[in-house]
Design an enzyme around this catalytic site. Structure first.
Site, short mmCIF file in Angstrom:
data_model
loop_
_atom_site.label_atom_id
_atom_site.label_comp_id
_atom_site.label_asym_id
_atom_site.label_seq_id
_atom_site.Cartn_x
_atom_site.Cartn_y
_atom_site.Cartn_z
N THR A 74 15.34 36.12 -1.51
CA THR A 74 16.29 35.10 -1.03
C THR A 74 17.26 35.78 -0.08
O THR A 74 17.35 37.01 -0.03
CB THR A 74 17.15 34.50 -2.16
N ASP A 75 18.03 34.98 0.62
CA ASP A 75 19.19 35.54 1.30
C ASP A 75 20.36 35.47 0.31
O ASP A 75 20.22 35.01 -0.83
CB ASP A 75 19.45 34.80 2.62
N TRP A 76 21.50 35.94 0.75
CA TRP A 76 22.71 36.13 -0.05
C TRP A 76 23.10 34.86 -0.85
O TRP A 76 23.41 33.84 -0.25
CB TRP A 76 23.83 36.50 0.91
#
Ligand code: BGC
Length: 765
Positions: free
Chosen positions: A306-308
């Site tokens: 995932t991203d942040w």
């Protein structure tokens, strides 16, 4: 004979690789079969370093960095967290500190757990090893693309891989394969620009640099890439970060997915998901994009990250999940393997365990994710070498690497205007040069964000050994003859776009006293949300400075130091020369002065369209009806669609002439290949590089075709007076487009192939 051996070698190394990969799979299965659900979920979890560092809370750490033993024990031993990312307090650390820190993390993960699985440490090292003091800072991706020489991308990644491993880190969240289609978007500088073919070519080079030519990341000088952000991140309606985009499937496939397809074919080890929404659906919740397209259609076998905080965002920001638990269920079932949590790991782990126990997430999905994560750790040899030691990396920060970074900058810097051949300015002891503008005397703006910190605000502290523009000019033209006055400056309180007037009157007086004014305008550093912009026009105080200086009648060389093309239409006619240096890195000012003085002949060309107006933002591959003939005002445009400068534009001190474009046929079938040649002559006496660009135009199609598309490019060197015949091959099937059924089709009919001012029509049967 040689060819034969080469093939034998390839067959041998391929089967060897398969064997190894088979062995790895077996090892992975052996570990997986012994793992508890808790251990598996731990592997799927990534936390920020601050979470286990000493400090007041999980966001902020004490400096110098120390691991908090209690917190580390809880995360790494009790929760068996599989991955850590980032630095503390947004600051670069020394290779020694990285070594000590990651060694300790591995000690926890491996000595005190049942299965002794090493942690995989990940970092953003996007134009050099961002968070390591002393690392070599190359130009940003957008600058590299302007060099039109993918070798520069390869070199950057090769050096970055080496220096990232010298920092004990084996996994890099780079390259960015997003299409930088919109200058309003705050991350255009992180891309290779607006064209899918350029992105693909440079992306490929970068993956080879990171993972090695034989894609063997067991090598202690190579890192695993994390290609990002899959997919369609930039073309948002608002032009702001992490806001909704609306992209039809066929557009997504033909333009945005294509560079990722290539990266996957090359063996990219991991992929990060786009933080935004497409057609109302957050990509992290999109089973179709993650599983159907990325996994099944594109055949991606690596780790999907995932991203942040983006699983939480499905609940807290995007409102497609009523709770964090539901968000976790949606994302993991959509095909996410690892969550960049990055703070509240207990919430993630507990909920995911519950979801599996309740039958909401299948164990097979968990096994699938963990298999891929373990395999990546094995491919990186982390079980045997959990940390690489900085003492084994003699080339870290070396002169040899600096030279490569300098070369990239010097090949990228783009001359946009040179009225009356003002440039080059010969080195002569009597020439008085005034350097002015907010970008004239700092290292920060040369580098952009992701330099020693996320937003790049600490660069002057870390990069004081390198030359600012003022320093580079002083070194070249003599300290006595070069002056610096800022005129206006950035307000350094986190309001990156605010400015204040400093001494415009003094600048004007000094300009009157000078032979040349080098006016350094542009942007301060930014990325992501802090870089969201309300007005693409260059700040009014910068325009004021330019106009006031212009009144003196002194020749001005405008230096643009920016992450995206800010509008300069009002001042463009007042400038005698304009040079775009983009974000050229720590050696950018040296490269610039070499171009200004004529030591280096400029050869960069724009990797994006440089707009003239805020309401005319188009990529060069727009539709015929996008063409407007209502240029407003009497500006000196180079472009056709209200661009100040077109994609692919850039001047040289040499002059080149194209002639004699020849194609092997006029009628082609689908399986044919166009073989073409063109003559290129340097009709000046000055040796230089030229980038030949081959475009195709589909003249009629069932979906309105783009006016043109770049199909090939090649950068060549020609001595003064030299002529070369340049060859290109282009398989006809590359002229296909994606139709409404989301399939590539090549429709018979007429096409035009063009190189510079030459073109030829062909028929595809
Ligand atoms: C960015 C990513 C980056 C990640 C980890 C995110 O905010 O969008 O590009 O890799 O942070 O630092």
């Amino acid at each position: 004979m040689r060819i034969f051996f080469f093939f034998v070698f390839i067959i041998f190394s391929c089967s060897k690789k398969k064997e190894l990969s088979g062995e790895l799979d077996q090892k992975v299965q052996r570990i997986l079969s012994r793992m508890t659900l808790e251990e598996k979920v731990g592997q799927m979890t990534q936390i920020n370093l601050t979470v286990i560092a000493k400090g007041p809370n999980k966001w902020k750490s004490k400096f110098p960095l120390e691991i908090n033993l209690k917190r580390a024990k809880k995360a790494l031993i009790d929760y068996k967290i599989g991955s850590v990312l980032n630095t503390i307090n947004n600051t670069a650390l020394s290779p020694e500190v990285w070594y000590e820190t990651i060694s300790l993390i591995q000690k926890y993960a491996m000595d005190s757990t049942r299965l002794k699985i090493p942690v995989i440490y990940g970092i953003d090292a996007v134009h050099g090893t961002t968070y390591t003091d002393g690392a070599t800072m190359f130009p940003q991706q957008i600058t590299t693309a302007a060099s039109w020489n993918p070798e520069n991308a390869y070199n950057m990644a090769m050096v970055c891989a080496y220096e990232t491993r010298a920092s004990g880190i084996p996994w890099n969240f780079s390259p960015v394969l997003d299409l930088g289609t919109d200058p309003r978007f705050p991350r255009q500088f992180e891309t290779f620009g607006e064209d899918p073919y350029v992105v693909k070519e440079f992306g490929n080079a970068m993956i080879k640099g990171y993972q090695g030519l034989n894609n063997n990341v067991l090598d202690k000088y190579k890192v695993a890439t994390c290609v990002k952000h899959f997919v369609g991140y930039h073309p948002t309606i608002s032009g702001k970060d992490r806001t909704p985009a609306y992209i039809p499937d066929h557009v997504l496939k033909e333009y945005h997915i294509e560079p990722f397809r290539e990266a996957i074919n090359l063996g990219a080890k991991s992929i990060m998901i786009n933080s935004g929404l497409i057609n109302g659906k957050p990509v992290h919740a999109d089973y179709n994009l993650i599983t159907n397209v990325l996994r099944n259609e594109l055949g991606f076998e690596g780790v999907i990250l995932t991203d942040w905080e983006d699983i939480n965002n499905l609940h807290s920001r995007d409102k497609v999940a009523k709770s964090i638990k539901e968000a976790i269920k949606i994302a993991i079932n959509a095909g996410i393997d690892m969550s960049m949590v990055p703070y509240d790991y207990e919430v993630f782990c507990k909920n995911l365990i519950d979801l599996v126990n309740e039958g909401e997430v299948r164990m097979s999905r968990i096994n699938d994710a963990v298999e891929r994560i373990l395999k990546l750790k094995m491919e990186l040899d982390l079980f045997n070498v959990p940390i690489t030691n900085y003492q084994d990396y003699d080339n870290f920060g070396s002169k040899k690497y600096s030279k490569l970074a300098y070369n990239a900058a010097s090949e990228a810097i783009t001359l946009l205007k040179n009225k009356d051949d003002l440039l080059p300015i010969k080195i002569n002891n009597k020439t008085k040069i005034l350097i002015t503008g907010p970008n004239g005397n700092n290292m920060r703006t040369l580098n952009g964000a992701w330099t020693y910190s996320w937003q790049g605000e600490k660069t002057d502290q870390f990069a004081s050994n390198f030359n600012t523009i003022y320093e580079a000019f002083s070194n070249t033209y003599g300290e006595k003859y070069v002056k610096y006055l800022p005129g206006v400056s950035y307000i350094d309180d986190g309001q990156y776009f605010e400015m204040k007037e400093v001494d415009i009157n003094k600048v004007v007086l000094e300009a009157k006293n000078s032979d040349y004014v080098i006016l350094c305008l542009g942007e301060n550093t930014y990325t992501e949300k802090p870089g969201d912009l309300n007005d693409l026009t260059l700040h009014k105080l910068q325009l004021k400075l330019a106009k006031e200086i212009a009144k003196t009648g002194k020749p001005i060389v405008l230096i643009l130091n920016l992450g995206r093309p800010r509008l300069i239409t009002d001042i463009q006619p007042l400038m005698k020369s304009i040079i775009n240096i983009y974000l050229p890195g720590n050696f950018g000012a040296d490269a610039l002065v070499d171009i200004v003085s004529g030591k280096v002949n400029p050869s960069g060309k724009l990797p994006y369209s440089y707009p003239a107006f805020p309401n005319s933002l188009l990529t060069y591959y727009h539709k015929p009806s996008d063409v407007q003939n209502n240029n407003q005002g009497a500006y000196n445009y180079v472009g056709q669609v209200n661009n100040l400068y077109d994609f692919g534009y850039g001047l040289s001190y040499s002059e080149f002439k194209y002639s004699n474009m020849i194609l092997n046929k006029v009628e082609y079938s689908e399986s044919d290949t166009i073989l073409m040649t063109v003559n290129l002559k340097n009709i000046s006496e000055i040796p230089g590089y030229e980038t030949i660009q081959v475009y195709s135009s589909d003249l009629f199609a069932s979906i309105t075709p783009d006016v043109k598309r770049l199909r090939r490019f090649s950068k060549v060197y020609l001595k003064g007076g030299e002529e070369k015949i340049i060859n290109f091959t282009l398989p006809i099937n590359e002229l296909a487009f994606v139709n409404y059924n989301n399939e590539y089709v090549l429709e018979p009919g007429k096409f035009k192939i063009s190189i510079n001012n030459l073109s030829q029509e062909i028929t595809v049967k």
